[in-house]
Scaffold this active site. Sequence first.
Site, PDB file in Angstrom:
ATOM      1  N   GLY A  82     103.435 130.669  57.877  1.00 35.88           N
ATOM      2  CA  GLY A  82     102.092 130.169  57.578  1.00 35.88           C
ATOM      3  C   GLY A  82     102.209 128.964  56.679  1.00 35.88           C
ATOM      4  N   GLY A  84     102.723 127.499  53.742  1.00 32.36           N
ATOM      5  CA  GLY A  84     103.210 127.990  52.446  1.00 32.36           C
ATOM      6  C   GLY A  84     103.060 126.959  51.351  1.00 32.36           C
ATOM      7  NE  ARG A  85     106.754 122.457  52.270  1.00 28.24           N
ATOM      8  CZ  ARG A  85     107.731 121.594  52.137  1.00 28.24           C
ATOM      9  NH1 ARG A  85     107.907 121.002  50.992  1.00 28.24           N
ATOM     10  NH2 ARG A  85     108.531 121.340  53.125  1.00 28.24           N
ATOM     11  CE  LYS A 105     105.314 119.369  54.573  1.00 23.49           C
ATOM     12  NZ  LYS A 105     105.881 119.054  55.889  1.00 23.49           N
ATOM     13  CG  ASP A 117     108.381 125.108  44.838  1.00 17.18           C
ATOM     14  OD1 ASP A 117     107.993 124.814  45.995  1.00 17.18           O
ATOM     15  OD2 ASP A 117     109.200 124.429  44.209  1.00 17.18           O
ATOM     16  CG  ASP A 243     107.807 127.533  62.241  1.00 15.59           C
ATOM     17  OD1 ASP A 243     108.817 127.725  62.944  1.00 15.59           O
ATOM     18  OD2 ASP A 243     107.875 127.137  61.066  1.00 15.59           O
ATOM     19  CG  ASP A 253     105.712 121.046  59.822  1.00 16.23           C
ATOM     20  OD1 ASP A 253     105.080 120.301  59.065  1.00 16.23           O
ATOM     21  OD2 ASP A 253     105.631 122.291  59.774  1.00 16.23           O
TER      22      ASP A 253
HETATM   23  P1  AMP Z   1     109.367 123.977  57.531  1.00 14.42           P
HETATM   24  O1  AMP Z   1     110.716 124.260  58.095  1.00 14.42           O
HETATM   25  O2  AMP Z   1     109.342 122.900  56.466  1.00 14.42           O
HETATM   26  O3  AMP Z   1     108.368 123.685  58.585  1.00 14.42           O
HETATM   27  O4  AMP Z   1     108.890 125.303  56.752  1.00 14.42           O
HETATM   28  C1  AMP Z   1     108.932 126.587  57.319  1.00 14.42           C
HETATM   29  C2  AMP Z   1     108.015 127.520  56.571  1.00 14.42           C
HETATM   30  O5  AMP Z   1     108.370 127.600  55.184  1.00 14.42           O
HETATM   31  C3  AMP Z   1     106.546 127.138  56.603  1.00 14.42           C
HETATM   32  O6  AMP Z   1     105.821 128.324  56.657  1.00 14.42           O
HETATM   33  C4  AMP Z   1     106.356 126.427  55.286  1.00 14.42           C
HETATM   34  O7  AMP Z   1     105.024 126.456  54.833  1.00 14.42           O
HETATM   35  C5  AMP Z   1     107.266 127.220  54.368  1.00 14.42           C
HETATM   36  N1  AMP Z   1     107.752 126.435  53.228  1.00 14.42           N
HETATM   37  C6  AMP Z   1     108.653 125.424  53.254  1.00 14.42           C
HETATM   38  N2  AMP Z   1     108.868 124.948  52.010  1.00 14.42           N
HETATM   39  C7  AMP Z   1     108.089 125.669  51.172  1.00 14.42           C
HETATM   40  C8  AMP Z   1     107.850 125.660  49.765  1.00 14.42           C
HETATM   41  N3  AMP Z   1     108.480 124.808  48.962  1.00 14.42           N
HETATM   42  N4  AMP Z   1     106.972 126.553  49.273  1.00 14.42           N
HETATM   43  C9  AMP Z   1     106.335 127.423  50.070  1.00 14.42           C
HETATM   44  N5  AMP Z   1     106.518 127.486  51.384  1.00 14.42           N
HETATM   45  C10 AMP Z   1     107.375 126.624  51.946  1.00 14.42           C
HETATM   46 MG    MG Z   2     106.843 123.870  59.389  1.00 13.45          MG
END
Ligand code: AMP
Ligand code: MG
Length: 481
Positions: A82, A84-85, A105, A117, A243, A253
């Site tokens: 989901g 997350g940030r 973001k 975080d 995702d 992304d």
């Molecule tokens: P990504 O590979 O960057 O698309 O991230 C994969 C998942 O990890 C997604 O659900 C992001 O929202 C979550 N995510 C990545 N970095 C962070 C962060 N620093 N804090 C919280 N969630 C994160």
């Molecule tokens: Mg992502």
Amino acid sequence: MQFNSRYPSLSPKLYHQQQPSPLEGAKAGHFNESLANELNWSEDDKNNWVEICSGQKTFQEFKPLAMVYAGHQFGQWAGQLGDGRGLLIAQILDKNNQTIDLHLKGAGSTPYSRMGDGRAVLRSVIREYLAGHALNSLGVPSSNSVGFTSSTQGVQREKLELGAMMLRTSDCHIRLGHFEWINQYQADLLPEFTQKCIEWHYPECLEADQPILAFATKVIQRTAIMISHWQLVGFAHGVMNTDNLNITGSTLDFGPYGFMERFRPNWINNHSDYKARYTYQQQPSIGHWNLWQWLNNLVPLCPQEFDKEQWKDALAQCLEHFEPTFLEHYKHGLSQKMGLPSFHKDSFDCAMAFLRILQSEQLDYTQSFIRLQNKEYEVLKDDCLDRFQFENFLAQYQAIRNGQDLTELDAEMQKINPHYILRNHMAQKAIELAERNDFSELERLFKLLSQPFTKQIDLEKSEDLAPLPSDVPEVIVSCSS
Ligand code: AMP
Ligand code: MG
């Protein structure tokens, strides 16, 4: 801004509403004013861009929300993920009346942050900001960004870095992984969610005999077209998890992405991808794999007039559009890059011979096409150890071009072959200066990449045109962002 707030009309099980949490000492990074104009931002909105792009100002018309989704990461089921940030902070109409998501973001932790975080660092924000701009200017369907802000707040990664926020724009933040989450955790929502996806993003499919099959076919075709653009421009997404692909086939992304320099089809830019799943050459087949996973989630939508096996077959047939769609666009684009007529039976073979030379001689992908375009055949040959191989290619190339309308073929080449791509070392230089509060290099790159097909002698530097020398360590790019 003119709002079209539609995501919140879905079941609240699909998102969590919350406000952004601003960073300490938020300050201007960069603003893409021409994009803001495209999005119908008023003078007042534009004057407030720093507040908007730092989470200090939100809108009455839209309560910010984090979306829930799931995904397959590096080929494995990862369960619930989901935003997350990041938060969806608005859905607005652009000048063409198209609905565009504004997604902030780095806006703080959410119920989907897991161990993270909730923050983004200046380094990764600048990388995504510049790449979104570069892809859009190159004509690749992609998210973009209206602006980003920096801050004085430290965010811990391998080392302490500066926190930042970026306001991303995309025609869609609904990912393949949304369907995976619904099917796994809340299957009763699937029919209505799918119906809304069709209404919002593929309304023409509502007219079809079988709207769901028409929708699936369109998603598959748009994804194939997007990936053909990546292959032509030499873009490696880096983290093609389910995702990170949306349902409209616009690039999303792309954290550990890279623009290919020397032509290495098995090149992987993302140092976190230990098993080399997401190499440049594997992108088409990974796209296919992701869509296959996605189609499984449409199985429960079997209409009454089908039995289950027939329905599965019908869904599988949708995927058969992937390869021909990809090849049609890739072959056409490659002929255009080469200055060869796409209808000629030998054009593709000849293009492959050129790519084999680039690979065996480790030549720069972007510059080699520019040299071909400029007819700098001697320069190209001088760069080759195997000059005989080059002469053979050139003979075939000139034989095909002989007797064609060269003015038109040459004009076509100029429309598709960029002089400038965002090489990792270019982005890195802009980041290192921005971390010291100097945004001049970022500004230069932003301008340069606005017109990648136009030679800009006054703006370019020699480093923009070539890979780093092989004795200089390459920039390490990983999922850490
Ligand atoms: P990504 O590979 O960057 O698309 O991230 C994969 C998942 O990890 C997604 O659900 C992001 O929202 C979550 N995510 C990545 N970095 C962070 C962060 N620093 N804090 C919280 N969630 C994160
Ligand atoms: Mg992502």
